[in-house]
Design an enzyme around this catalytic site. Structure first.
Site, PDB file in Angstrom:
ATOM      1  N   SER A 124     -38.781 -51.657  56.797  1.00 16.76           N
ATOM      2  CA  SER A 124     -38.404 -52.918  55.999  1.00 16.76           C
ATOM      3  C   SER A 124     -39.426 -54.048  55.742  1.00 16.76           C
ATOM      4  O   SER A 124     -40.331 -54.208  56.376  1.00 16.76           O
ATOM      5  CB  SER A 124     -37.024 -53.643  56.735  1.00 16.76           C
ATOM      6  OG  SER A 124     -36.812 -54.831  56.137  1.00 16.76           O
ATOM      7  N   TYR A 149     -34.028 -57.317  65.320  1.00 18.33           N
ATOM      8  CA  TYR A 149     -33.742 -56.346  64.270  1.00 18.33           C
ATOM      9  C   TYR A 149     -35.129 -56.084  63.549  1.00 18.33           C
ATOM     10  O   TYR A 149     -35.580 -54.938  63.625  1.00 18.33           O
ATOM     11  CB  TYR A 149     -32.621 -56.675  63.346  1.00 18.33           C
ATOM     12  CG  TYR A 149     -32.872 -55.885  61.991  1.00 18.33           C
ATOM     13  CD1 TYR A 149     -33.717 -56.386  60.918  1.00 18.33           C
ATOM     14  CD2 TYR A 149     -32.706 -54.498  61.863  1.00 18.33           C
ATOM     15  CE1 TYR A 149     -33.972 -55.563  59.559  1.00 18.33           C
ATOM     16  CE2 TYR A 149     -32.744 -53.783  60.602  1.00 18.33           C
ATOM     17  CZ  TYR A 149     -33.396 -54.361  59.618  1.00 18.33           C
ATOM     18  OH  TYR A 149     -33.938 -53.420  58.477  1.00 18.33           O
ATOM     19  N   LYS A 153     -38.091 -52.620  63.868  1.00 22.40           N
ATOM     20  CA  LYS A 153     -38.685 -52.107  62.504  1.00 22.40           C
ATOM     21  C   LYS A 153     -40.303 -52.040  62.973  1.00 22.40           C
ATOM     22  O   LYS A 153     -41.030 -50.928  62.697  1.00 22.40           O
ATOM     23  CB  LYS A 153     -38.449 -52.761  61.378  1.00 22.40           C
ATOM     24  CG  LYS A 153     -37.111 -52.527  60.840  1.00 22.40           C
ATOM     25  CD  LYS A 153     -36.683 -51.123  60.734  1.00 22.40           C
ATOM     26  CE  LYS A 153     -35.244 -50.800  60.329  1.00 22.40           C
ATOM     27  NZ  LYS A 153     -34.963 -49.504  60.339  1.00 22.40           N
TER      28      LYS A 153
END
Ligand code: WQD
Length: 339
Positions: A124, A149, A153
């Site tokens: 992302s 989160y 990644k």
């Protein structure tokens, strides 16, 4: 015919990628724990492609299940979507995110490495945080994550890099998505937000459908032309096609490095108010929205420099914002019928 394992293949990007893979002549095997989607999307894949892909309902944290999938199928490549992905929830439940996203990835990598199966990792643009320079290239420095989160990644990519360093025959590509929106033209698959949507477009669609009262625009006092945040919105079908190109690149032995990273955006930045205006114009309706305070953690603006993906990967986005928002509204209208 090559077989691709699509983890999270019943999800939003996963289902669109499953369709693109089948339409490009691949066999696919899907594993999904259905924690953030519904089987309607698997039905949608079947309706669009006429194929009934092999499906395992289960959790990639279950090492035995992962081994069973690889023992029962000749997997030639993996696309790994399955992960928890709500920024806000990751702040309140970090251990759920670290356990789910890291354990799933490690279980997959153990299988991939042992059989030298190439893997595409769903990453992302959130890894860039608030970039100092725009547009963002793959060389733009990764910044400390602003949420667990985002950290999953960043660290996910590092886990892959370290795995490749120790296993030179293993190859991987990380695809850093900007903001995926829209839906397949058939309206048989699309984004299926469960609960209150965190993201702009699913919330906007529910307001337009009369399911929610009013869209809150999180701040109009940013240093941007109209004061609202700017993002690089990309059609989910464009994103799906990039995954097929990435898998083919590795299967055809065209990777220049064992590990490669590509930004997947359009190169075009649009503000929240611009997106609302285009949505209203292309769908002929008025949206009820109000300006409220900023949302903590929001990046003021970010959009991609797509040169590397265009020239090296040989992929370029095709759809513009009106296409994305027309397809999104068509999907929402179909969703309202699904109930
Ligand atoms: C876009 C813009 C909001 C909701 C996140 C993750 C990213 C990826 C996509 C998982 C921002 C504004 C939003 C609303 C609003 N996650 N907004 N009202 O934050 O760019 O990216 O989701 O795959 O990794 O970081 O996407 O859609 O939440 O926000 O005004 O009700 O819309 O402030 O400017 P974001 P978003």
């Amino acid at each position: 015919m090559k077989t691709v394992l699509v983890t999270g293949g019943v999800g939003y990007i996963g289902s669109h990628t499953s369709v693109a893979l089948i339409e490009s002549g691949y066999d696919i095997v899907i594993v999904d724990d259905l924690s953030n989607t519904r089987l309607d999307l698997l039905e949608g894949i079947k309706k669009i492609t006429g194929k009934d892909p092999k499906f395992y309902e289960g959790d990639l944290k279950d090492e035995k299940l992962v081994a069973k999938i690889f023992n029962e199928n000749q997997i030639d490549a993996i696309i790994h979507f399955a992960a928890s992905k709500a920024v806000g929830e990751s702040v309140t439940e970090p251990l759920k995110y670290y356990k789910n996203n890291f354990l799933s990835l490690v279980n997959l990598l153990e299988q991939a490495v042992s059989a030298s199966i190439p893997l595409v990792f769903s990453s992302s643009c959130t890894v860039y945080g608030t970039p100092d320079l725009l547009p963002v290239t793959e060389q733009t420095p990764v910044k400390p994550a602003q949420s667990p989160y985002g950290n999953t990644k960043q660290v996910g990519e590092e886990i892959i890099v370290d795995t490749i360093a120790a296993n030179p025959n293993f190859k991987a590509i990380s695809l850093r998505y900007f903001n995926p929106i829209g839906a397949h033209e058939s309206s048989h698959i699309g984004e299926l937000p469960l609960g209150v949507p965190n993201n702009l477009v699913p919330y906007l669609l529910q307001v337009a459908a009369g399911e929610r009262e009013c869209l809150s625009v999180f701040g109009d006092d940013y240093n941007t032309p109209d004061g609202t945040c700017i993002r690089d919105y990309i059609h989910v079908v464009d994103l799906a096609e990039a995954h097929v190109v990435a898998v083919k690149r590795m299967l055809d032995g065209l990777s220049k490095e064992p590990y490669e990273v590509f930004n997947l955006g359009t190169g075009q930045g649009n503000s929240v108010l611009e997106l609302i205006k285009v949505f209203e114009e292309v769908n002929g309706l008025k949206l009820n929205y109000k300006i409220v305070d900023r949302r903590a953690g929001d990046v003021e603006q970010i959009y991609a420099d797509t040169t590397f993906a265009n020239e090296e990967l040989g992929w370029k986005s095709r759809f513009e914002l009106p296409d994305m928002l027309r397809s999104a509204w068509n999907w929402q209208k179909n969703l309202s019928k699904l109930g």
